[in-house]
Design an enzyme around this catalytic site. Structure first.
Site, PDB file in Angstrom:
ATOM      1  N   CYS A 102       0.861  -1.181   0.000  1.00  0.00           N
ATOM      2  CA  CYS A 102       0.000   0.000   0.000  1.00  0.00           C
ATOM      3  C   CYS A 102       0.895   1.228   0.000  1.00  0.00           C
ATOM      4  O   CYS A 102       1.795   1.336   0.843  1.00  0.00           O
ATOM      5  CB  CYS A 102      -0.918   0.004   1.220  1.00  0.00           C
ATOM      6  SG  CYS A 102      -2.057   1.405   1.253  1.00  0.00           S
ATOM      7  N   VAL A 103       0.658   2.109  -0.949  1.00  0.00           N
ATOM      8  CA  VAL A 103       1.487   3.301  -1.076  1.00  0.00           C
ATOM      9  C   VAL A 103       0.629   4.541  -1.271  1.00  0.00           C
ATOM     10  O   VAL A 103      -0.490   4.464  -1.796  1.00  0.00           O
ATOM     11  CB  VAL A 103       2.491   3.176  -2.244  1.00  0.00           C
ATOM     12  CG1 VAL A 103       3.477   2.052  -2.004  1.00  0.00           C
ATOM     13  CG2 VAL A 103       1.781   2.965  -3.565  1.00  0.00           C
TER      14      VAL A 103
END
Length: 125
Positions: A105-106
């Protein structure tokens, strides 16, 4: 052999790319944004509401591929604001599990069409 796939019931690609590419027993799903297929517009609401639309879109596309959310091996979640991480996680947990796929997740500065969430996936066919 590589097989390109374009969804008939999910949101249409907004560029020159395939909805998914299948190679052997692996499917690579392009990034899905929270477009409502019937309107072609973004789902209204916060990141959690948009995440819900993304996962509904994913279910439709996977169904067309004779697959399901249980077959997802890895996801990458792109958020415009990591401050929404907890809210998106809560929605994510509703669609995956108890055997959750691997995930990254970014936070990104912008997503297509001004979306708050985008998710891509690798699926076992």
């Amino acid at each position: 052999m590589k097989k390109c796939f374009l969804t008939q019931n999910g949101p249409r690609a907004i560029g020159p790319y395939s909805t998914a590419v299948v190679h052997g027993d692996t499917c690579y799903l392009s990034g899905i944004i929270p477009v409502v297929p019937a309107t072609g517009k973004l789902a209204e609401g916060d990141a959690a509401a948009q995440a819900r639309q993304v996962f509904e879109n994913m279910k439709v596309i996977l169904s067309e591929l004779n697959s399901s959310m249980a077959d997802v091996l890895k996801t990458t979640v792109f958020l415009q604001d990591l401050g929404s991480f907890g809210d998106v996680n809560a929605v994510y947990a509703e669609y995956f599990g108890p055997d959750y796929p691997a995930r990254s997740c970014v936070e990104v500065s912008k997503l297509p069409m001004g979306a708050l969430v985008e998710v891509e996936a690798i699926i076992r066919m």
